[in-house]
Design a protein around this motif. Structure first.
Motif, PDB file in Angstrom:
ATOM      1  N   ASN A 145       6.338   4.529 -10.982  1.00  0.00           N
ATOM      2  CA  ASN A 145       7.136   3.447 -11.270  1.00  0.00           C
ATOM      3  C   ASN A 145       6.187   2.403 -12.256  1.00  0.00           C
ATOM      4  OD1 ASN A 145       9.413   2.137 -10.906  1.00  0.00           O
ATOM      5  ND2 ASN A 145       8.905   1.227  -8.815  1.00  0.00           N
ATOM      6  N   TYR A 146       4.878   2.324 -12.144  1.00  0.00           N
ATOM      7  CA  TYR A 146       4.445   1.202 -12.799  1.00  0.00           C
ATOM      8  C   TYR A 146       3.372   1.587 -13.389  1.00  0.00           C
ATOM      9  CZ  TYR A 146       6.343  -2.328  -9.164  1.00  0.00           C
ATOM     10  OH  TYR A 146       7.245  -2.608  -8.733  1.00  0.00           O
ATOM     11  N   ASN A 147       3.321   1.503 -14.578  1.00  0.00           N
ATOM     12  CA  ASN A 147       2.478   1.722 -16.047  1.00  0.00           C
ATOM     13  C   ASN A 147       1.847   0.765 -16.596  1.00  0.00           C
ATOM     14  OD1 ASN A 147       3.711   4.731 -16.872  1.00  0.00           O
ATOM     15  ND2 ASN A 147       5.468   3.059 -17.591  1.00  0.00           N
ATOM     16  N   ASN A 148      -0.056   0.774 -15.810  1.00  0.00           N
ATOM     17  CA  ASN A 148      -1.599   0.215 -15.863  1.00  0.00           C
ATOM     18  C   ASN A 148      -0.928  -0.825 -15.628  1.00  0.00           C
ATOM     19  OD1 ASN A 148      -1.940   2.189 -16.865  1.00  0.00           O
ATOM     20  ND2 ASN A 148      -1.583   2.030 -19.125  1.00  0.00           N
ATOM     21  N   PRO A 149       0.327  -1.142 -14.200  1.00  0.00           N
ATOM     22  CA  PRO A 149       0.472  -2.555 -13.778  1.00  0.00           C
ATOM     23  C   PRO A 149      -0.867  -3.498 -13.954  1.00  0.00           C
ATOM     24  CG  PRO A 149       0.357  -1.731 -12.093  1.00  0.00           C
ATOM     25  CD  PRO A 149       0.102  -0.133 -13.481  1.00  0.00           C
ATOM     26  N   THR A 150      -1.240  -4.796 -13.524  1.00  0.00           N
ATOM     27  CA  THR A 150      -2.052  -5.388 -13.624  1.00  0.00           C
ATOM     28  C   THR A 150      -2.188  -5.637 -11.714  1.00  0.00           C
ATOM     29  OG1 THR A 150      -1.271  -8.007 -13.585  1.00  0.00           O
ATOM     30  CG2 THR A 150      -2.547  -6.774 -15.361  1.00  0.00           C
ATOM     31  N   PHE A 151      -3.621  -6.120 -10.849  1.00  0.00           N
ATOM     32  CA  PHE A 151      -2.909  -6.164  -9.464  1.00  0.00           C
ATOM     33  C   PHE A 151      -2.549  -6.939  -9.315  1.00  0.00           C
ATOM     34  CE2 PHE A 151      -4.960  -8.147  -6.044  1.00  0.00           C
ATOM     35  CZ  PHE A 151      -5.525  -6.787  -5.098  1.00  0.00           C
ATOM     36  N   PHE A 152      -2.605  -8.440  -9.952  1.00  0.00           N
ATOM     37  CA  PHE A 152      -2.011  -9.526  -9.430  1.00  0.00           C
ATOM     38  C   PHE A 152      -0.897  -9.797  -9.849  1.00  0.00           C
ATOM     39  CE2 PHE A 152      -6.058 -11.470 -10.132  1.00  0.00           C
ATOM     40  CZ  PHE A 152      -6.254 -12.049  -9.263  1.00  0.00           C
ATOM     41  N   SER A 153      -0.230  -8.593 -10.748  1.00  0.00           N
ATOM     42  CA  SER A 153       1.703  -8.409 -10.982  1.00  0.00           C
ATOM     43  C   SER A 153       2.012  -7.396 -10.619  1.00  0.00           C
ATOM     44  CB  SER A 153       1.744  -8.171 -13.119  1.00  0.00           C
ATOM     45  OG  SER A 153       0.954  -6.850 -12.943  1.00  0.00           O
ATOM     46  N   TYR A 154       1.291  -6.316  -9.641  1.00  0.00           N
ATOM     47  CA  TYR A 154       1.814  -6.028  -8.899  1.00  0.00           C
ATOM     48  C   TYR A 154       1.736  -6.460  -7.703  1.00  0.00           C
ATOM     49  CZ  TYR A 154       2.023  -0.703  -6.116  1.00  0.00           C
ATOM     50  OH  TYR A 154       2.953  -0.292  -6.172  1.00  0.00           O
ATOM     51  N   PHE A 168       0.756  -1.892   0.060  1.00  0.00           N
ATOM     52  CA  PHE A 168      -0.128   0.149   0.356  1.00  0.00           C
ATOM     53  C   PHE A 168       0.823   1.308  -0.179  1.00  0.00           C
ATOM     54  CE2 PHE A 168      -1.829   3.960   2.439  1.00  0.00           C
ATOM     55  CZ  PHE A 168      -2.859   3.229   1.615  1.00  0.00           C
ATOM     56  N   LEU A 169       2.005   0.871   0.885  1.00  0.00           N
ATOM     57  CA  LEU A 169       3.031   2.860   0.878  1.00  0.00           C
ATOM     58  C   LEU A 169       3.477   2.852  -0.215  1.00  0.00           C
ATOM     59  CD1 LEU A 169       4.352   2.367   3.972  1.00  0.00           C
ATOM     60  CD2 LEU A 169       2.754   3.675   3.384  1.00  0.00           C
ATOM     61  N   ARG A 170       4.198   1.665  -0.566  1.00  0.00           N
ATOM     62  CA  ARG A 170       4.802   1.525  -1.927  1.00  0.00           C
ATOM     63  C   ARG A 170       3.391   2.492  -3.125  1.00  0.00           C
ATOM     64  NH1 ARG A 170       8.045  -2.033  -5.829  1.00  0.00           N
ATOM     65  NH2 ARG A 170       9.749  -1.188  -6.009  1.00  0.00           N
ATOM     66  N   TRP A 171       2.305   1.746  -3.634  1.00  0.00           N
ATOM     67  CA  TRP A 171       1.390   2.108  -4.259  1.00  0.00           C
ATOM     68  C   TRP A 171       1.187   3.452  -4.271  1.00  0.00           C
ATOM     69  CZ3 TRP A 171      -3.401   4.360  -3.119  1.00  0.00           C
ATOM     70  CH2 TRP A 171      -3.870   4.706  -4.630  1.00  0.00           C
ATOM     71  N   LEU A 172       1.124   3.954  -2.710  1.00  0.00           N
ATOM     72  CA  LEU A 172       0.851   5.460  -2.324  1.00  0.00           C
ATOM     73  C   LEU A 172       2.485   6.193  -2.818  1.00  0.00           C
ATOM     74  CD1 LEU A 172      -1.308   8.133  -1.115  1.00  0.00           C
ATOM     75  CD2 LEU A 172       0.325   7.087   1.286  1.00  0.00           C
ATOM     76  N   PHE A 173       3.284   6.467  -2.153  1.00  0.00           N
ATOM     77  CA  PHE A 173       4.279   6.843  -2.997  1.00  0.00           C
ATOM     78  C   PHE A 173       4.516   6.590  -4.669  1.00  0.00           C
ATOM     79  CE2 PHE A 173       5.711   6.603   1.998  1.00  0.00           C
ATOM     80  CZ  PHE A 173       5.764   7.594   1.602  1.00  0.00           C
ATOM     81  N   GLU A 174       4.179   5.670  -4.783  1.00  0.00           N
ATOM     82  CA  GLU A 174       5.253   6.007  -6.282  1.00  0.00           C
ATOM     83  C   GLU A 174       3.892   5.972  -7.270  1.00  0.00           C
ATOM     84  OE1 GLU A 174       9.086   2.609  -5.269  1.00  0.00           O
ATOM     85  OE2 GLU A 174       7.988   1.895  -6.930  1.00  0.00           O
ATOM     86  N   GLN A 175       2.772   5.328  -6.951  1.00  0.00           N
ATOM     87  CA  GLN A 175       1.458   5.514  -8.173  1.00  0.00           C
ATOM     88  C   GLN A 175       0.470   7.097  -7.968  1.00  0.00           C
ATOM     89  OE1 GLN A 175       3.836   2.959  -9.808  1.00  0.00           O
ATOM     90  NE2 GLN A 175       1.816   2.958 -10.882  1.00  0.00           N
ATOM     91  N   VAL A 176       0.866   7.884  -6.714  1.00  0.00           N
ATOM     92  CA  VAL A 176       0.606   8.589  -6.118  1.00  0.00           C
ATOM     93  C   VAL A 176       0.632   9.762  -5.917  1.00  0.00           C
ATOM     94  CG1 VAL A 176      -1.593   9.608  -4.581  1.00  0.00           C
ATOM     95  CG2 VAL A 176      -1.903   7.253  -5.060  1.00  0.00           C
TER      96      VAL A 176
END
Length: 340
Positions: free
Chosen positions: A105-114, A87-95
């Motif tokens: 950092n991730y361009n349109n990753p699927t939920f499972f791949s992320y 969650f923190l990585r998504w918050l920092f690197e995607q938001v």
């Protein structure tokens, strides 16, 4: 965990050393070898998430898991830390980086791949946090166990002393009772000697160690009490050979042998009880020899001697030897202690 174990200050110092080593090896591996001396944006965010997850797992998860340890609680805690990291990585690197730097950092990753990718990245933070927590926990546990052992040892010593004192006083009061009953003029002297011994029992015996001269004075007072019960006053041959009467020993470490001899031995001018104490080069030798009264079946034991053996094991493990022999109607007790 317990007062006296590894302090918070030492724990902080261990963390500082840990992060210094982590920083050093990270710098060498990721920056110097890659010739990239400044961390990029997403390496910086990863390091922030790494540290936050590390301490979330250290202070929250591990503390809760070990309140009542079960393996399922532990694995559940690891899973919680994994979701926390993700969650923190998504918050920092995607938001946050999108808002501040217009980068993700991730361009349109699927939920499972992320989730799968972060399973790899989160593992190091969680594993290292658990390892450091275990190291500090077991250091505290070892120190705590040592404190408990020491307290048990002190408690056992106090218990053994409590057994010795009433046992001696019981015998002495019986002697004085006989004197008073037969209106002996020695009864007042006996009471005075008992008072002297009680002062020793009250004050000196509470100390962990006392001077050798104090134990000797106690033994002499005890002998004088016993001599008052007999017509002959020269039935004890007490020899002391030492130039250092200030050497310290635990209280009641010698007197049980004397008590045993006076209780079970023959006391007369013809066959005196021999008591010999010698201290040389920190080696103490204490020997008591007495003939055994036919009507008194001498025992190689009793409360006093059993307690003595236990206390010697506590105070002088592997540094003492006690020999109790019964030959030709003669009982010999010899105690050797290395005081070094």
């Amino acid at each position: 965990m317990y007062k006296g174990t590894l302090s918070k200050r030492v724990e902080v110092l261990i963390h500082i050393i840990y992060w210094f080593l982590m920083g050093y090896f990270t710098f060498v591996k990721n920056l110097v070898l890659a010739k990239n001396y400044l961390p990029d944006l997403f390496l910086s965010t990863y390091m922030i998430v790494f540290v936050l997850t590390f301490y979330f797992h250290y202070f929250v998860v591990m503390k809760l898991v070990f309140k009542s340890f079960q393996w399922k609680r532990f694995f559940a805690g690891v899973l919680v830390s994994y979701f926390f990291f993700t969650f923190l990585r998504w918050l920092f690197e995607q938001v946050i980086t999108k808002i501040v730097f217009d980068k993700i950092n991730y361009n349109n990753p699927t939920f499972f791949s992320y989730m799968e990718d972060n399973l790899h990245y989160s593992s190091m933070s969680i594993i290292l946090s658990s390892l450091l927590w275990f190291v500090i926990y077991f250091i505290r546990l070892l120190e705590y166990n040592q404190i408990i052992l020491e307290e048990n040892k002190n408690t056992e010593i106090k218990f053994l002393k409590a057994q010795i004192n009433p046992h001696f006083i019981f015998n002495t009061l019986n002697n004085i009772y006989s004197m008073v009953y037969f209106e002996s003029d020695k009864s007042l002297t006996a009471i005075e000697k008992l008072s002297q011994i009680m002062r020793f029992t009250t004050y000196e015996s509470q100390k962990e160690k006392i001077k050798l001269t104090d134990e000797i004075d106690y033994i002499k007072a005890y002998i004088e009490l016993e001599q008052l019960r007999h017509q002959e006053s020269t039935c004890i041959d007490f020899k002391v050979e030492t130039e250092n009467l200030s050497e310290e020993i635990p209280p009641y470490i010698l007197s049980p042998l004397v008590e045993n001899a006076l209780k079970h031995g023959i006391t007369s001018n013809v066959k005196p009880i021999v008591i010999a104490l010698k201290l040389e080069d920190k080696k103490l030798n204490f020997k008591v020899i007495n003939d055994i009264a036919v009507q008194k079946k001498d025992k190689l034991g009793g409360i006093g001697l059993d307690n003595l053996k236990k206390r010697l094991e506590i105070h002088y493990p592997q540094k003492h030897q006690i020999k109790l022999t019964n030959q030709n109607n003669q009982f010999t007790a010899e105690l050797e202690i290395d005081l070094k």
